[in-house]
Design an enzyme around this catalytic site. Structure first.
Site, PDB file in Angstrom:
ATOM      1  N   HIS A  66      -9.794  14.961   3.197  1.00 16.48           N
ATOM      2  CA  HIS A  66     -10.583  14.801   4.413  1.00 16.48           C
ATOM      3  C   HIS A  66      -9.763  15.204   5.624  1.00 16.48           C
ATOM      4  O   HIS A  66      -8.531  15.243   5.583  1.00 16.48           O
ATOM      5  CB  HIS A  66     -11.076  13.362   4.570  1.00 16.48           C
ATOM      6  CG  HIS A  66      -9.989  12.331   4.513  1.00 16.48           C
ATOM      7  ND1 HIS A  66      -9.508  11.828   3.330  1.00 16.48           N
ATOM      8  CD2 HIS A  66      -9.288  11.701   5.492  1.00 16.48           C
ATOM      9  CE1 HIS A  66      -8.570  10.931   3.574  1.00 16.48           C
ATOM     10  NE2 HIS A  66      -8.414  10.838   4.878  1.00 16.48           N
ATOM     11  N   CYS A 192      -5.641   3.474   8.352  1.00 19.35           N
ATOM     12  CA  CYS A 192      -4.949   4.726   8.052  1.00 19.35           C
ATOM     13  C   CYS A 192      -5.061   5.629   9.280  1.00 19.35           C
ATOM     14  O   CYS A 192      -5.848   5.363  10.191  1.00 19.35           O
ATOM     15  CB  CYS A 192      -5.552   5.400   6.824  1.00 19.35           C
ATOM     16  SG  CYS A 192      -7.268   5.924   7.002  1.00 19.35           S
TER      17      CYS A 192
END
Length: 696
Positions: A66, A192
């Site tokens: 991603h 994250c």
């Protein structure tokens, strides 16, 4: 809100290549072909760069590459069920199910909610089994749409603690039906860097693990969308805290005094049971690491720091690295603008940029023309940005020690350090003084009526008086004298002395690839950049060139060794990382070598250091200068003696690559071989995501 996935974005039982890079590029091309991204190459490069920092494979044969990318026009999912599995760094093997998540820079909250919902679904066996059983692309689209649409997405994503709260409620119900004994209560935070996938997968994995182990766990995922904080009453009742994070925990002071277990967010996905077990053990251990501060003094205590059995040296390193990390954007942006100003207007613009902007405008251009005026504007903006260097350093050192109450006194102390001529060293000292002062002033318990004034008035006032007063009255003069002496010494370096300095800087840049030693060398270089001058004071510019060149060597050397010289000596994942490392190295992102160093540090680090020392020595000996603090080969226009700089980098890269190949061929790794080595590499890959880039 448009659909995230359509049948033209789905592929079943297809061969997209043998590496993660091949798969990412194929899926990026699929996204671009659907009209959802302007450039397949740009999207792929962004996703590959993200993959190089830490693999996106998760247990169960799943991979979720991603990226946020400026080339993406709308949030998009591309899917592939692979005919042959491909490694994405998961600890349990290769992946056959791959979702690529492509997100534009300004994705809205609704889209982030459904993307996080999909990420959470991927840890459920029923959902992944349905993906593997699907017969047509339409089946995949329906599975995804059903998962993230309507009330399902709202129920799963509306609050940060929904999944955890449901688990806790079911556990409480089990208690009521059982012996009524109190179950352990845990809270946690997951986060994250992108806040898209791992944040939410780790949250659900940890909650499920806690349920299996007989504990109640409520998680606050701090993703890219809206974050709903945990209820303070829930935190107060918790026996321990789990932080599965790759970035700072927001408002960490809420958890002050609680036993704490920390790890990278990927560990929360890969090993949730282990983290929960550690938290349960910490809850019963009076000597366990704890989040520092107290409930009464959390507003003014060191909410951003933890005791966690750290000695003063470890804490000092963390404080200084925090300051440097926040300082770097000022330096990188400002330095590049300075270099652009020199490119457009020549080096003489340094002496008259302010005058040009005062006397002229776009409608009244100077005699030298438009480019000269734009160069003056770029230089002046860059110069002002560089002016924040010391203040930002001091402010965020103080922030690391005392959280937000330390920021104002830290910035003031940094400004005073500049005023006193104490420079970079004065900023370090001022930031530490301001942080300690803010911490200790906020530590005592005060009456309730006074608590609201402490962090916004009393702490900044008293800490500023203490830290800045010491600099003005006592410390500023001696530190300024030391700074002048150091500057004179550097300016006087030539011949052998300059070469030795280049070797030292090269070794420092390569010894830990973005860690504290690397940052010391980089900070040392950028601190003197604004004082450098091609004609009058070239030493700081020479140091900057040597540091940037040496920092480019490790990833370039790993790329050369793994993709050209000795492919069979590297795993498939490493060869994929090596492909990405070409661009990372060329851009001066030393962290491109971290996946290699994590898997094989005793051979990669020495080889990198040898090459970095060669580059630093050649650069200093040739008198190469750099007006830019970052950018690698892309700021070639800011490099003096560009040919010798390129030669120095090539020489260091080749030497480092050949040393690594020789070490791999003739020096056996005794600590870990075979499956053990792969396991260690996977674990190390989870850890390196915590590193913050030197110049990224």
């Amino acid at each position: 809100m448009s659909s995230l996935i359509s049948t033209d974005l789905v592929g079943l039982d297809e061969d997209l290549g043998g590496t993660s890079t091949d798969v990412i590029r194929a899926l990026a091309a699929r996204v671009a072909a659907s009209g959802r991204a302007g450039s397949a190459d740009s999207l792929a490069d962004d996703a590959i760069k993200r993959e190089a920092s830490v693999g996106t494979g998760v247990p169960g044969g799943i991979a979720i590459p991603h990226a946020r990318s400026a080339s993406v026009t709308e949030p998009t999912l591309a899917f592939s069920r692979l005919a042959r599995t491909v490694g994405f760094g998961a600890p349990d093997g290769d992946a056959d199910i791959v979702f690529m998540i492509a997100v534009p820079e300004g994705a809205d909250g609704d889209h982030m909610t459904v993307l996080s919902t999909l990420a959470r679904a991927l840890i459920r066996d029923d959902f992944t089994a349905a993906l593997r059983a699907a017969k047509t692309p339409s089946d995949i689209v329906k599975l995804v749409d059903d998962e993230v649409s309507g009330e399902v997405a709202e129920t799963r994503g509306a609050t940060a603690t929904t999944a955890a709260g449901a688990t806790s409620a079911s556990s409480s119900a089990a208690d009521a039906a059982g012996d009524g004994a109190r179950r352990p209560k845990l809270v946690g935070v997951t986060a994250c860097p992108t806040g898209i996938a791992h944040t939410f997968m780790a949250a659900d994995a940890l909650v499920a693990a806690a349920k299996r182990l007989g504990a109640d766990l409520q998680i606050e995922p701090q993703g890219s969308g809206k974050v709903t904080p945990l209820d303070p009453a829930v935190i107060a009742e918790a026996d321990a805290v789990i932080f599965a994070v790759d970035v700072d925990v927001r408002d960490q002071g809420r958890f002050a005094g609680k036993p704490v277990v920390r790890g990278p967010v990927k560990r929360g996905v890969d090993a949730p049971d282990a983290m929960v077990k550690e938290a349960l053990a910490a809850a019963k251990d009076p000597n366990a690491a704890r989040v520092s501060g107290t409930a009464a003094g959390a507003a003014g205590a060191a909410a951003g720091s933890t005791t966690e059995k750290q000695g003063f040296g470890s804490s000092l390193k963390r404080w200084l690295l925090t300051g440097v990390s926040y300082m770097i954007p000022f330096v990188a942006g400002g330095g590049l603008l300075l270099a652009l100003g020199f490119l457009l207007s020549g080096y003489e613009i340094a002496g008259n940029a302010a005058t040009v902007l005062t006397d002229y405008s776009l409608f009244n251009l100077p005699p030298e023309g438009l480019m000269y005026f734009l160069g003056a504007a770029a230089f002046q903006i860059g110069n002002l940005s560089m002016g924040f260097l010391v203040a930002a350093l001091a402010g965020y050192i103080a922030y690391a020690i005392a959280d937000r109450p330390g920021i104002a006194p830290g910035f003031v102390a940094g400004a005073v350090a500049v005023f006193m001529g104490a420079g970079f060293i004065g900023g370090l000292v001022g930031g530490l003084l301001a942080g300690f002062a803010a911490y200790w002033i906020g530590k005592p318990d005060v009456p309730r009526w006074l608590r609201g004034l402490m962090p916004v008035v009393i702490i900044p006032l008293l800490a500023s008086i203490f830290a800045s007063g010491l600099l003005v009255l006592v410390l500023g003069g001696p530190i300024a004298a030391l700074t002048v002496a150091l500057t004179d010494f550097l300016n006087g370096l030539s011949g052998t002395g300059a070469i030795v300095l280049g070797v030292i800087l090269g070794l420092m840049m390569c010894i830990d690839l973005g860690g504290p030693v690397n940052k010391v060398a980089y900070s040392f270089a950028v601190a003197g950049l604004s004082a450098g001058s091609i004609s009058d004071n070239p030493a700081p510019l020479m140091i900057m060139a040597a540091v940037m060149g040496a920092g480019m060597v490790p990833p370039l050397a790993m790329a050369l060794a793994s993709t050209v010289l000795y492919r069979k000596g590297f795993s498939q994942v490493e060869r994929s990382n090596g492909t990405a490392a070409w661009l990372l190295g060329a851009s001066f992102i030393s962290e491109g070598a971290i996946p290699f160093a994590a898997a094989d540090p005793l051979r990669v680090i020495p080889a990198s250091m040898v090459g970095g020392a060669v580059t630093g020595a050649i650069s200093m000996a040739a008198g190469v200068t750099s007006q830019a603090p970052h950018g690698g080969i892309f700021v070639f226009f800011a490099i003096g003696n560009l040919g010798m700089w390129a030669l120095a980098i090539v020489a260091g890269t080749v030497v480092s690559a050949f040393v690594l190949v020789l070490l791999k061929k003739f020096v056996r790794r005794g600590a870990a071989t075979g499956a053990d080595a792969s396991a260690e590499a996977a674990e190390a890959g989870s850890v390196v995501g915590q590193r913050s880039p030197v110049a990224a």
